[in-house]
Design a protein around this motif. Structure first.
Motif, short mmCIF file in Angstrom:
data_model
loop_
_atom_site.label_atom_id
_atom_site.label_comp_id
_atom_site.label_asym_id
_atom_site.label_seq_id
_atom_site.Cartn_x
_atom_site.Cartn_y
_atom_site.Cartn_z
N TYR A 15 39.84 46.41 39.75
CA TYR A 15 40.48 46.33 38.44
C TYR A 15 39.52 45.94 37.31
CZ TYR A 15 44.87 46.90 40.92
OH TYR A 15 45.89 47.41 41.69
N ALA A 36 54.16 50.29 41.13
CA ALA A 36 53.09 50.21 40.13
C ALA A 36 53.64 50.43 38.73
CB ALA A 36 52.00 51.23 40.45
N ASP A 87 49.25 48.85 42.68
CA ASP A 87 49.73 47.51 42.97
C ASP A 87 50.75 47.60 44.11
OD1 ASP A 87 50.27 44.79 42.79
OD2 ASP A 87 51.74 45.05 41.18
N ASP A 88 50.30 48.15 45.24
CA ASP A 88 51.19 48.41 46.35
C ASP A 88 50.34 48.63 47.60
OD1 ASP A 88 50.08 50.96 45.98
OD2 ASP A 88 51.88 51.80 45.10
N PRO A 117 40.24 43.63 45.00
CA PRO A 117 40.97 43.82 43.75
C PRO A 117 40.18 43.44 42.50
CG PRO A 117 42.34 42.66 45.35
CD PRO A 117 40.97 42.76 45.93
N SER A 132 55.34 47.13 37.72
CA SER A 132 54.39 46.04 37.50
C SER A 132 53.43 46.33 36.36
CB SER A 132 53.59 45.76 38.77
OG SER A 132 52.61 46.76 38.99
N THR A 165 50.64 47.81 36.81
CA THR A 165 49.31 47.76 37.40
C THR A 165 49.18 48.90 38.39
OG1 THR A 165 49.27 45.35 37.18
CG2 THR A 165 47.69 46.33 38.71
#
Length: 173
Positions: free
Chosen positions: A39, A12, A20-21, A35, A15, A17
């Motif tokens: 987000y 994360a 993000d995993d 998602p 990235s 974000t």
């Protein structure tokens, strides 16, 4: 709705974000949202205890969130969000901060398992944001989840219903 987490993992962090995993995939499944909604900054705020990856310890585990990060930002961030109704508190570092801030009468020395199990004490407090303590959704906690089947049976339906209420969607799962 606020997701108060520990600190980003290395994926994360790289990235840029959060979640993000695979941990993010599990967390979104727990919440019953995808998602796009997760987000959507108008519906979900993600406020980690540390805003950067803290590094690895000698055993290749993540170090704790950096204390100076929380000290510099958190009180100011939460002061600007007085409308927050519910906080999903992920992990012991985030839980201890939010207990001290919102529930100083609750013993912070209790472990995460005890706090997650006693979710009603944090969720049903009039006049304060609801807190729902969660273990970290990391694969490293798969054993914890297997040893505590009550979490999936008792806590996750409440999480999904609360998320659905706050973000305006039907709960999934």
């Amino acid at each position: 709705m606020v997701i108060a987490s520990q600190a980003p993992g290395i994926r994360a962090h790289v990235s840029g974000t959060p979640f993000d995993d695979p941990s993010g995939e599990r967390l979104r499944a727990w919440m019953g949202i995808g998602p796009d909604l997760f987000y959507d900054e108008t519906r979900v705020s993600i406020v980690p205890m540390g805003f950067c990856f803290p590094g690895h310890d000698a055993n290749k585990g993540d170090l704790p969130p950096r204390v100076e990060c929380r000290a510099a930002w958190h009180n100011a961030v939460f002061a600007r969000m007085p409308q927050v109704e519910t906080i999903l508190v992920i992990g012991l570092y985030a839980l201890r901060y939010h207990l001290a801030r919102l529930h100083p009468d609750i013993a912070p020395s209790l472990g995460l398992t005890e706090q997650v199990k006693a979710w009603r004490a944090l969720f049903e407090r009039p006049g304060l944001p609801r807190l729902i303590a969660l273990p970290h959704p990391s694969w490293r906690n798969s054993g914890w989840l297997k040893r505590h089947p009550w979490f999936e049976a008792e806590v996750l339906p409440v999480v999904r219903a609360e998320v659905a209420r706050l973000v305006g969607t039907d709960a999934v799962g």
